[in-house]
Design a protein around this motif. Sequence first.
Motif, mmCIF file in Angstrom:
data_model
loop_
_atom_site.group_PDB
_atom_site.id
_atom_site.type_symbol
_atom_site.label_atom_id
_atom_site.label_comp_id
_atom_site.label_asym_id
_atom_site.label_seq_id
_atom_site.Cartn_x
_atom_site.Cartn_y
_atom_site.Cartn_z
ATOM 1 N N GLY A 223 16.435 62.950 65.832
ATOM 2 C CA GLY A 223 16.675 61.505 65.821
ATOM 3 C C GLY A 223 17.024 61.004 64.429
ATOM 4 N N ALA A 224 16.308 61.487 63.416
ATOM 5 C CA ALA A 224 16.565 61.062 62.037
ATOM 6 C C ALA A 224 17.952 61.519 61.581
ATOM 7 C CB ALA A 224 15.486 61.609 61.108
ATOM 8 N N PHE A 225 18.358 62.720 61.995
ATOM 9 C CA PHE A 225 19.695 63.223 61.657
ATOM 10 C C PHE A 225 20.744 62.233 62.157
ATOM 11 C CE2 PHE A 225 23.564 65.599 62.043
ATOM 12 C CZ PHE A 225 23.512 66.598 61.084
ATOM 13 N N PHE A 226 20.631 61.859 63.429
ATOM 14 C CA PHE A 226 21.616 60.935 64.004
ATOM 15 C C PHE A 226 21.484 59.533 63.435
ATOM 16 C CE2 PHE A 226 22.188 64.248 67.224
ATOM 17 C CZ PHE A 226 23.564 64.249 67.307
ATOM 18 N N ASP A 227 20.270 59.079 63.156
ATOM 19 C CA ASP A 227 20.103 57.752 62.544
ATOM 20 C C ASP A 227 20.862 57.682 61.222
ATOM 21 O OD1 ASP A 227 18.495 56.908 64.632
ATOM 22 O OD2 ASP A 227 16.600 57.163 63.525
ATOM 23 N N GLU A 228 20.746 58.737 60.419
ATOM 24 C CA GLU A 228 21.460 58.759 59.138
ATOM 25 C C GLU A 228 22.972 58.730 59.348
ATOM 26 O OE1 GLU A 228 20.283 61.731 56.279
ATOM 27 O OE2 GLU A 228 18.152 61.371 56.672
ATOM 28 N N ILE A 229 23.440 59.477 60.331
ATOM 29 C CA ILE A 229 24.887 59.521 60.597
ATOM 30 C C ILE A 229 25.389 58.149 61.041
ATOM 31 C CG2 ILE A 229 26.665 60.481 62.137
ATOM 32 C CD1 ILE A 229 25.662 62.409 59.907
ATOM 33 N N VAL A 230 24.670 57.511 61.952
ATOM 34 C CA VAL A 230 25.089 56.189 62.431
ATOM 35 C C VAL A 230 25.089 55.194 61.275
ATOM 36 C CG1 VAL A 230 24.426 54.234 63.900
ATOM 37 C CG2 VAL A 230 24.449 56.560 64.841
ATOM 38 N N GLU A 231 24.044 55.188 60.463
ATOM 39 C CA GLU A 231 23.985 54.244 59.342
ATOM 40 C C GLU A 231 25.096 54.522 58.335
ATOM 41 O OE1 GLU A 231 22.310 51.446 59.390
ATOM 42 O OE2 GLU A 231 21.566 52.130 61.325
ATOM 43 N N ARG A 232 25.334 55.782 58.015
ATOM 44 C CA ARG A 232 26.434 56.111 57.094
ATOM 45 C C ARG A 232 27.764 55.634 57.658
ATOM 46 N NH1 ARG A 232 26.137 61.392 53.483
ATOM 47 N NH2 ARG A 232 28.271 60.743 53.214
ATOM 48 N N SER A 233 27.952 55.833 58.946
ATOM 49 C CA SER A 233 29.203 55.432 59.581
ATOM 50 C C SER A 233 29.387 53.921 59.542
ATOM 51 C CB SER A 233 29.239 55.923 61.031
ATOM 52 O OG SER A 233 29.189 57.335 61.078
ATOM 53 N N LEU A 234 28.322 53.189 59.806
ATOM 54 C CA LEU A 234 28.404 51.732 59.834
ATOM 55 C C LEU A 234 28.513 51.124 58.436
ATOM 56 C CD1 LEU A 234 25.765 50.982 62.611
ATOM 57 C CD2 LEU A 234 28.270 50.949 62.823
ATOM 58 N N ASN A 235 28.032 51.837 57.428
ATOM 59 C CA ASN A 235 28.066 51.332 56.053
ATOM 60 C C ASN A 235 29.204 51.924 55.240
ATOM 61 O OD1 ASN A 235 25.752 49.580 56.169
ATOM 62 N ND2 ASN A 235 24.531 51.436 56.371
ATOM 63 N N ASP A 236 30.250 52.362 55.909
ATOM 64 C CA ASP A 236 31.414 52.954 55.262
ATOM 65 C C ASP A 236 32.585 51.991 55.440
ATOM 66 O OD1 ASP A 236 33.542 54.470 54.359
ATOM 67 O OD2 ASP A 236 33.368 56.015 55.905
ATOM 68 N N PRO A 237 32.770 51.049 54.502
ATOM 69 C CA PRO A 237 33.819 50.043 54.687
ATOM 70 C C PRO A 237 35.225 50.641 54.759
ATOM 71 C CG PRO A 237 32.937 49.938 52.451
ATOM 72 C CD PRO A 237 32.078 50.906 53.216
ATOM 73 N N ASP A 238 35.400 51.832 54.198
ATOM 74 C CA ASP A 238 36.718 52.467 54.223
ATOM 75 C C ASP A 238 36.943 53.318 55.464
ATOM 76 O OD1 ASP A 238 37.420 51.430 51.642
ATOM 77 O OD2 ASP A 238 36.086 52.936 50.773
ATOM 78 N N MET A 239 35.914 53.445 56.311
ATOM 79 C CA MET A 239 35.987 54.221 57.548
ATOM 80 C C MET A 239 36.547 55.624 57.299
ATOM 81 S SD MET A 239 36.971 51.281 60.366
ATOM 82 C CE MET A 239 38.548 50.874 59.685
ATOM 83 N N LYS A 240 35.968 56.300 56.300
ATOM 84 C CA LYS A 240 36.436 57.638 55.917
ATOM 85 C C LYS A 240 35.978 58.716 56.880
ATOM 86 C CE LYS A 240 34.443 57.483 51.897
ATOM 87 N NZ LYS A 240 33.733 56.218 52.033
ATOM 88 N N GLY A 241 34.902 58.475 57.599
ATOM 89 C CA GLY A 241 34.381 59.486 58.505
ATOM 90 C C GLY A 241 33.686 60.602 57.752
ATOM 91 N N CYS A 242 33.677 61.768 58.330
ATOM 92 C CA CYS A 242 33.042 62.948 57.742
ATOM 93 C C CYS A 242 34.147 63.834 57.166
ATOM 94 C CB CYS A 242 32.272 63.707 58.823
ATOM 95 S SG CYS A 242 31.682 65.326 58.313
#
Length: 196
Positions: free
Chosen positions: A86-105
């Motif tokens: 759950g924590a792994f995915f929480d971090e991914i979702v937060e990183r994705s939502l806080n990426d104004p440039d929408m760079k992805g992975c």
Amino acid sequence: MARPRAFDEKEVLDAAIRCFWMHGYEATSVRDLASSMGLTGASLYNAFGDKHALYERALKRYVDESVADRIRRLEDPVIAPRAAIGAFFDEIVERSLNDPDMKGCMVVNAAVELGPHDPELRAAAGRTLGEIEAFFRRRVAAGQKVGAISADQTAEDLARMLLGVLLGIRVLARIRPERALLEGVLRPALAALEPR
């Protein structure tokens, strides 16, 4: 006698990561890289070789600082297996939502952009995705062992499902970085882990 390098290698690699990550491999020129890294073209070539070699180094640093670090932190035996997933995915979702440039992975971007025609980078991206899948498999198996994760499916199949969900979230976040969408993709996958 060769002169010592007058730059911090980690800093210039981080600049290269940002440049490649923002524009992709093909659209990033050596001039763009040298400018973002604060180096001359000759210094870039002398320190890192060609653009491809620099991309490989940048991708490795990205993996070490992001993916590998997350796996190391979340494999701490103090963290319950289901909580770690759950924590792994929480971090991914937060990183994705806080990426104004929408760079992805950067790994997913490398796999999509270069994987079909660059065997070396396809292998590098494949190794990283394999490490993520192995993390999920270990956490699922550990959770199944103590009855905290459903044993209706094998740890291998659940790990592969989680990897697919991760990749889907990372791609969706590049075009629709919406919390409801990303969490809606994730919710049923995590529900599949719940013991009956």
